[in-house]
Design an enzyme around this catalytic site. Sequence first.
Site, PDB file in Angstrom:
ATOM      1  N   ASP A  78     -46.748  50.007 -70.081  1.00 22.67           N
ATOM      2  CA  ASP A  78     -47.964  49.250 -69.770  1.00 22.67           C
ATOM      3  C   ASP A  78     -49.236  50.033 -70.075  1.00 22.67           C
ATOM      4  O   ASP A  78     -49.254  51.263 -70.108  1.00 22.67           O
ATOM      5  CB  ASP A  78     -47.974  48.793 -68.305  1.00 22.67           C
ATOM      6  CG  ASP A  78     -47.762  49.935 -67.325  1.00 22.67           C
ATOM      7  OD1 ASP A  78     -47.005  50.875 -67.638  1.00 22.67           O
ATOM      8  OD2 ASP A  78     -48.344  49.899 -66.224  1.00 22.67           O
ATOM      9  N   GLU A 137     -45.885  50.565 -64.712  1.00 17.37           N
ATOM     10  CA  GLU A 137     -45.924  51.861 -64.018  1.00 17.37           C
ATOM     11  C   GLU A 137     -47.260  52.085 -63.340  1.00 17.37           C
ATOM     12  O   GLU A 137     -47.325  52.709 -62.270  1.00 17.37           O
ATOM     13  CB  GLU A 137     -45.660  52.988 -65.021  1.00 17.37           C
ATOM     14  CG  GLU A 137     -45.463  54.361 -64.384  1.00 17.37           C
ATOM     15  CD  GLU A 137     -46.763  55.082 -64.032  1.00 17.37           C
ATOM     16  OE1 GLU A 137     -46.768  55.869 -63.064  1.00 17.37           O
ATOM     17  OE2 GLU A 137     -47.772  54.847 -64.724  1.00 17.37           O
ATOM     18  N   HIS A 361     -56.503  58.188 -68.480  1.00 13.64           N
ATOM     19  CA  HIS A 361     -57.270  57.077 -67.900  1.00 13.64           C
ATOM     20  C   HIS A 361     -58.733  57.082 -68.333  1.00 13.64           C
ATOM     21  O   HIS A 361     -59.500  56.249 -67.866  1.00 13.64           O
ATOM     22  CB  HIS A 361     -57.164  57.040 -66.362  1.00 13.64           C
ATOM     23  CG  HIS A 361     -55.790  56.734 -65.866  1.00 13.64           C
ATOM     24  ND1 HIS A 361     -55.553  56.114 -64.655  1.00 13.64           N
ATOM     25  CD2 HIS A 361     -54.564  56.942 -66.404  1.00 13.64           C
ATOM     26  CE1 HIS A 361     -54.245  55.982 -64.476  1.00 13.64           C
ATOM     27  NE2 HIS A 361     -53.622  56.482 -65.535  1.00 13.64           N
TER      28      HIS A 361
END
Length: 389
Positions: A78, A137, A361
């Site tokens: 994902d 996840e 991220h």
Amino acid sequence: MNKLKQQINKYEAEMIAFRRDLHQHPELQWEEFRTTQKVADALDLLDIPYRKTEPTGLIAELVGGKPGETVALRADMDALPVQELNQNLDYKSLEDGKMHACGHDAHTAMLLTAAKALKELQPEIHGTVRFIFQPSEENAKGAKAMVQQGAVEGVDNVFGIHIWSQMPTGKASCVVGSSFASADIFTVDIKGQGGHGAMPHDCVDAAVVASAFVMNIQAIVARETDPLDPVVVTIGKMDVGTRFNVIAENARLEGTVRCFSVETRSRVQKAIERYAEHVAASYGATATVNYEYGTLPVVNGETDALFAQQVIREHLGEDVLMHERPTTGGEDFSYFTENTKGCFALVGCGNAEKDTQWAHHHGRFNVDEAAMKIGAELYAQYAYNYLNQ
């Protein structure tokens, strides 16, 4: 053993192309339908049987030519709700507000390439290799769902990898003991009594209560947990008040707890609930805590981690092995090893010359694709060596 390395090298260009395609078409948690189908199509070409899981993801099995145990290899698929800032990439995300900002596109491509390499050696394999392509996840729900759907039934050992931009390309790590922390979410709802900003004596100010809670809660880390047992308690969001001259009646705080011990996790949870209740009561307010467990800590068993280190040294090179410090980041791979032996490794992909040193991220995150053949070989070699040892 050189056969596996040769196969990985042969498929490297295909692996990179597959990863770039996934990067252009990121899919969020439980939405990985295209990604699942792309993997399924590739497995069809390899004649490796699989079954899809609900709602996304799949589990494939390569049965070796000789009897033996079963080892599982896991990759997550994902993406994140992050806007890609890498505007100069030929393969930048085509989905506004979505990108593979954590490297799961690389994980998927690496595991698929490991499957291709192991397929070439199928007659030599003693046992079965199970390939777990896991969705969701990033919200810590996918691994648990796949375990419930039989992902580790009959599995003797499970192995996972995460690409890691905080390590240089060309390095790999699999430490004994704690690797990733548990990652929990909690909310605190505070109820005071609102009123006019000029008449505080008639009110119970939820903003003051919330502020006091934020300031006091760090004593849980400083004074209620062992200083040799790392704990993080973070309040990341506070929603309080409606207008500059209105005393707030309600406040909501959202936070996270990270630690490496389930016993410590339980202790911190109880302390948060106690602090919320007592701080609120001291101001004449009330507080309600909702504490949600996310991931378990990832703790590598000594035997399995040392085995992975041996694989790295023998097949990737003595100079490749390093011992990366544990991170308080979360990783739901922990649910695969809750009742099954196994371990979790990191493969470095940080390279300032290629601008791949950005944190996971972040909108500038990217993967040094030279690291991917290391990851694919580590996947394949771990399974082959485990089954044929």
